[in-house]
Design a protein around this motif. Structure first.
Motif, short mmCIF file in Angstrom:
data_model
loop_
_atom_site.label_atom_id
_atom_site.label_comp_id
_atom_site.label_asym_id
_atom_site.label_seq_id
_atom_site.Cartn_x
_atom_site.Cartn_y
_atom_site.Cartn_z
N HIS A 48 0.72 -1.29 0.00
CA HIS A 48 -0.28 0.12 -0.03
C HIS A 48 0.90 1.49 0.05
O HIS A 48 0.27 2.24 -0.57
N ASP A 49 2.13 1.25 0.44
CA ASP A 49 2.94 2.36 0.82
C ASP A 49 3.97 2.36 -0.32
O ASP A 49 5.01 2.96 -0.16
N HIS A 82 0.60 9.91 -2.58
CA HIS A 82 1.38 8.55 -2.49
C HIS A 82 0.49 7.32 -2.80
O HIS A 82 0.97 6.27 -3.36
N HIS A 108 -6.06 4.67 0.11
CA HIS A 108 -5.93 4.24 1.48
C HIS A 108 -5.57 5.71 2.19
O HIS A 108 -5.89 5.36 3.51
N THR A 109 -5.32 6.74 1.79
CA THR A 109 -4.99 7.88 2.47
C THR A 109 -6.57 8.60 2.89
O THR A 109 -6.64 9.03 3.87
N ASP A 126 -4.22 0.37 8.16
CA ASP A 126 -3.15 1.23 8.15
C ASP A 126 -3.17 2.26 9.42
O ASP A 126 -1.93 2.68 9.92
#
Ligand SMILES: [Fe+2]
Ligand SMILES: [Fe+2]
Length: 186
Positions: A48-49, A82, A108-109, A126
């Motif tokens: 994910h990152d 990102h 996801h953010t 997360d």
């Protein structure tokens, strides 16, 4: 799976690699609890990152190139990109084609309206993975393990409060995500 774990270990700093493993394990637990694909949740957590350690300039360049800018907040705070940039890169560079994985990484953010189960799992994993330490993390963990949508909603509320308290720009997708979760929580 192992090749992706090795790749991320190579790509990320030690602490962010540990964070990614924490997200992957938490996502697998939540997937088991809520009847989602456990391997897919683990893989998404690991990846994910993927774009997290790119510079602001690189994120902006890639965001513009791939038409990923949806809000002024991303110009001021390129780190918001990102997720979307990571989704593009894992497709291009790793050949990940699964739309649920790509969507979960992309949002996801910020979250987004209509988040599916995997996106919800990654969003909250997360937030609550074991390396996370902030005052309300234990209460968020309890909520997320009792009810997934309530957990995501609590995470969104917490993010939005933090952004407001710190005079940062609030991303429109977070507002849309929160409103959608509020109306669709089960
Ligand atoms: Fe991230
Ligand atoms: Fe993360």
């Amino acid at each position: 799976m192992n090749k992706f774990i090795a790749l991320m270990k190579e790509r990320l700093s030690c602490s962010r690699y540990e964070h990614s493993l924490g997200v992957a394990r938490t996502a697998r637990e939540l997937a088991k609890l809520y009847g989602a694909d456990e391997d897919k949740a683990f893989l998404t957590g690991i990846l994910h990152d993927y774009a997290k350690e790119l510079s602001d300039q690189e994120l902006l360049q890639l965001g513009i190139k791939h038409n990923l800018i949806v809000d002024q907040a991303e110009i001021k705070q390129p780190q918001l990109l990102h997720g979307p940039v990571g989704a593009v890169l894992i497709k291009e560079e790793l050949g990940i084609e699964d739309n649920e994985i790509l969507t979960a990484v992309r949002y996801h953010t910020t979250g987004c309206s209509g988040m599916d189960k995997l996106s919800q799992i990654i969003y909250i994993a997360d937030y609550i993975e074991p390396n996370r330490k902030f005052p309300e993390v234990d209460s968020l963990r309890k909520i997320a393990y009792a009810n997934l949508t309530e957990g995501v909603l609590a995470g969104l509320n917490s993010t939005i409060k933090y952004v407001v308290d710190n005079h940062q720009l609030l991303h429109i997708l977070s507002v849309e995500a929160r409103n959608w979760m509020l109306q669709n929580k089960g």
